[in-house]
Scaffold this active site. Structure first.
Site, PDB file in Angstrom:
ATOM      1  N   HIS A  17      -6.319 -25.184  31.867  1.00  0.00           N
ATOM      2  CA  HIS A  17      -5.714 -24.910  29.970  1.00  0.00           C
ATOM      3  C   HIS A  17      -4.714 -23.861  30.124  1.00  0.00           C
ATOM      4  O   HIS A  17      -3.733 -24.516  29.807  1.00  0.00           O
ATOM      5  CB  HIS A  17      -6.843 -23.711  29.276  1.00  0.00           C
ATOM      6  CG  HIS A  17      -7.429 -24.941  28.564  1.00  0.00           C
ATOM      7  ND1 HIS A  17      -8.865 -24.245  28.897  1.00  0.00           N
ATOM      8  CD2 HIS A  17      -7.539 -25.844  27.812  1.00  0.00           C
ATOM      9  CE1 HIS A  17     -10.278 -25.253  28.023  1.00  0.00           C
ATOM     10  NE2 HIS A  17      -9.332 -26.511  27.821  1.00  0.00           N
ATOM     11  N   LYS A  41     -20.546 -27.437  15.555  1.00  0.00           N
ATOM     12  CA  LYS A  41     -20.204 -27.765  16.857  1.00  0.00           C
ATOM     13  C   LYS A  41     -21.108 -25.985  17.442  1.00  0.00           C
ATOM     14  O   LYS A  41     -20.689 -25.436  16.888  1.00  0.00           O
ATOM     15  CB  LYS A  41     -19.302 -27.200  17.810  1.00  0.00           C
ATOM     16  CG  LYS A  41     -18.961 -28.606  18.617  1.00  0.00           C
ATOM     17  CD  LYS A  41     -17.629 -28.864  18.861  1.00  0.00           C
ATOM     18  CE  LYS A  41     -16.661 -28.385  20.230  1.00  0.00           C
ATOM     19  NZ  LYS A  41     -15.493 -29.722  20.349  1.00  0.00           N
ATOM     20  N   ARG A  90      -6.831 -35.789  31.367  1.00  0.00           N
ATOM     21  CA  ARG A  90      -7.147 -36.076  32.777  1.00  0.00           C
ATOM     22  C   ARG A  90      -7.366 -37.150  33.329  1.00  0.00           C
ATOM     23  O   ARG A  90      -7.942 -37.598  34.297  1.00  0.00           O
ATOM     24  CB  ARG A  90      -8.736 -35.201  32.734  1.00  0.00           C
ATOM     25  CG  ARG A  90      -8.167 -33.550  32.868  1.00  0.00           C
ATOM     26  CD  ARG A  90      -9.396 -32.960  32.002  1.00  0.00           C
ATOM     27  NE  ARG A  90     -10.296 -32.931  30.362  1.00  0.00           N
ATOM     28  CZ  ARG A  90     -11.528 -32.250  29.668  1.00  0.00           C
ATOM     29  NH1 ARG A  90     -11.248 -31.519  30.270  1.00  0.00           N
ATOM     30  NH2 ARG A  90     -11.051 -33.291  28.689  1.00  0.00           N
ATOM     31  N   SER A 128     -14.442 -27.908  30.934  1.00  0.00           N
ATOM     32  CA  SER A 128     -14.741 -26.530  30.206  1.00  0.00           C
ATOM     33  C   SER A 128     -16.473 -27.487  29.779  1.00  0.00           C
ATOM     34  O   SER A 128     -17.889 -25.774  30.453  1.00  0.00           O
ATOM     35  CB  SER A 128     -14.715 -26.121  28.540  1.00  0.00           C
ATOM     36  OG  SER A 128     -13.929 -25.427  28.734  1.00  0.00           O
TER      37      SER A 128
HETATM   38  P1  ADP Z   1     -11.464 -29.910  22.516  1.00  0.00           P
HETATM   39  O1  ADP Z   1     -13.312 -29.364  22.458  1.00  0.00           O
HETATM   40  O2  ADP Z   1     -10.946 -30.254  21.457  1.00  0.00           O
HETATM   41  O3  ADP Z   1     -11.728 -30.995  23.493  1.00  0.00           O
HETATM   42  P2  ADP Z   1     -10.774 -28.245  25.348  1.00  0.00           P
HETATM   43  O4  ADP Z   1     -11.026 -27.091  25.445  1.00  0.00           O
HETATM   44  O5  ADP Z   1     -12.654 -28.830  25.565  1.00  0.00           O
HETATM   45  O6  ADP Z   1     -10.940 -28.518  23.370  1.00  0.00           O
HETATM   46  O7  ADP Z   1      -9.455 -29.162  25.496  1.00  0.00           O
HETATM   47  C1  ADP Z   1      -8.635 -28.853  24.461  1.00  0.00           C
HETATM   48  C2  ADP Z   1      -7.895 -29.652  25.124  1.00  0.00           C
HETATM   49  O8  ADP Z   1      -7.020 -29.084  26.844  1.00  0.00           O
HETATM   50  C3  ADP Z   1      -7.374 -30.954  25.991  1.00  0.00           C
HETATM   51  O9  ADP Z   1      -6.743 -31.361  25.192  1.00  0.00           O
HETATM   52  C4  ADP Z   1      -8.100 -31.285  27.254  1.00  0.00           C
HETATM   53  O10 ADP Z   1      -7.840 -32.068  27.133  1.00  0.00           O
HETATM   54  C5  ADP Z   1      -7.113 -30.136  28.226  1.00  0.00           C
HETATM   55  N1  ADP Z   1      -8.061 -29.824  28.700  1.00  0.00           N
HETATM   56  C6  ADP Z   1      -8.858 -29.637  29.248  1.00  0.00           C
HETATM   57  N2  ADP Z   1      -9.028 -29.540  30.400  1.00  0.00           N
HETATM   58  C7  ADP Z   1      -7.957 -29.542  31.727  1.00  0.00           C
HETATM   59  C8  ADP Z   1      -7.252 -29.758  31.935  1.00  0.00           C
HETATM   60  N3  ADP Z   1      -8.549 -29.242  33.584  1.00  0.00           N
HETATM   61  N4  ADP Z   1      -6.547 -30.405  32.795  1.00  0.00           N
HETATM   62  C9  ADP Z   1      -5.300 -30.401  32.041  1.00  0.00           C
HETATM   63  N5  ADP Z   1      -5.953 -30.409  30.982  1.00  0.00           N
HETATM   64  C10 ADP Z   1      -6.779 -30.317  30.032  1.00  0.00           C
END
Ligand code: ADP
Length: 152
Positions: A17, A41, A90, A128
């Protein structure tokens, strides 16, 4: 002013992130990292904890703000005057999911554009979800977390 919202659960925020926000900074005047609250959620970390981590991680970036929102992301963008959404890709399943959401947000949000960043190879395996599994399993998740976050 070009404002982008980076929406997510950030449960917890990972180095993936942070990399995305850093790469997007030259494109926007302001990036709002916004925790979406979805009442259906289940989260591992409480909202306040996730917000606190985000504030710590982005404290040194004056262009970055941290906030939370309920209901539709597109309506939140309109409320704060943001015309752009920021998301990461990803793999192909991210793409399939994000494509639909981005098309919906464009309609619901009256022209909001989603800007996608392809994950860097060294971060593309980090999510995450995986980090939560590692924490729940009692292993050390620090390689995937920003240095400001200390989970024992
Ligand atoms: P959500 O619950 O909306 O999926 P996340 O916190 O899991 O929220 O992810 C938010 C955003 O960050 C998403 O667009 C996801 O693709 C991006 N993201 C998460 N991990 C990575 C990573 N390792 N590299 C690039 N983008 C990422």
């Amino acid at each position: 002013m070009k404002i982008a919202v980076f929406p997510g659960s950030f449960d917890p925020i990972t180095v993936g992130h942070v990399d995305l926000v850093k790469r997007a900074l030259p494109l926007f005047d302001k990036i709002v990292v916004a925790v979406g609250i979805n009442s259906t959620k289940k989260y591992l970390f409480p909202l306040e904890q996730r917000l606190e981590w985000l504030r710590q991680v982005f404290a040194k970036y004056p262009q970055v703000e941290v906030d939370s929102f309920q209901n539709l992301t597109a309506h939140y963008c309109q409320k704060i005057g943001a015309n752009y959404l920021l998301r990461g890709l990803r793999n192909a399943s991210d793409f399939d999911y994000e494509k639909t959401i981005s098309q919906l947000n464009h309609i619901v949000g009256g022209g909001i554009e989603t800007v996608f960043f392809i994950a860097q190879p060294e971060y593309s395996h980090i999510s995450s979800t995986i980090v939560r599994e590692i924490i729940i399993g009692g292993a050390d998740a620090s390689p995937f977390l920003p240095p400001e976050i200390n989970i024992k």
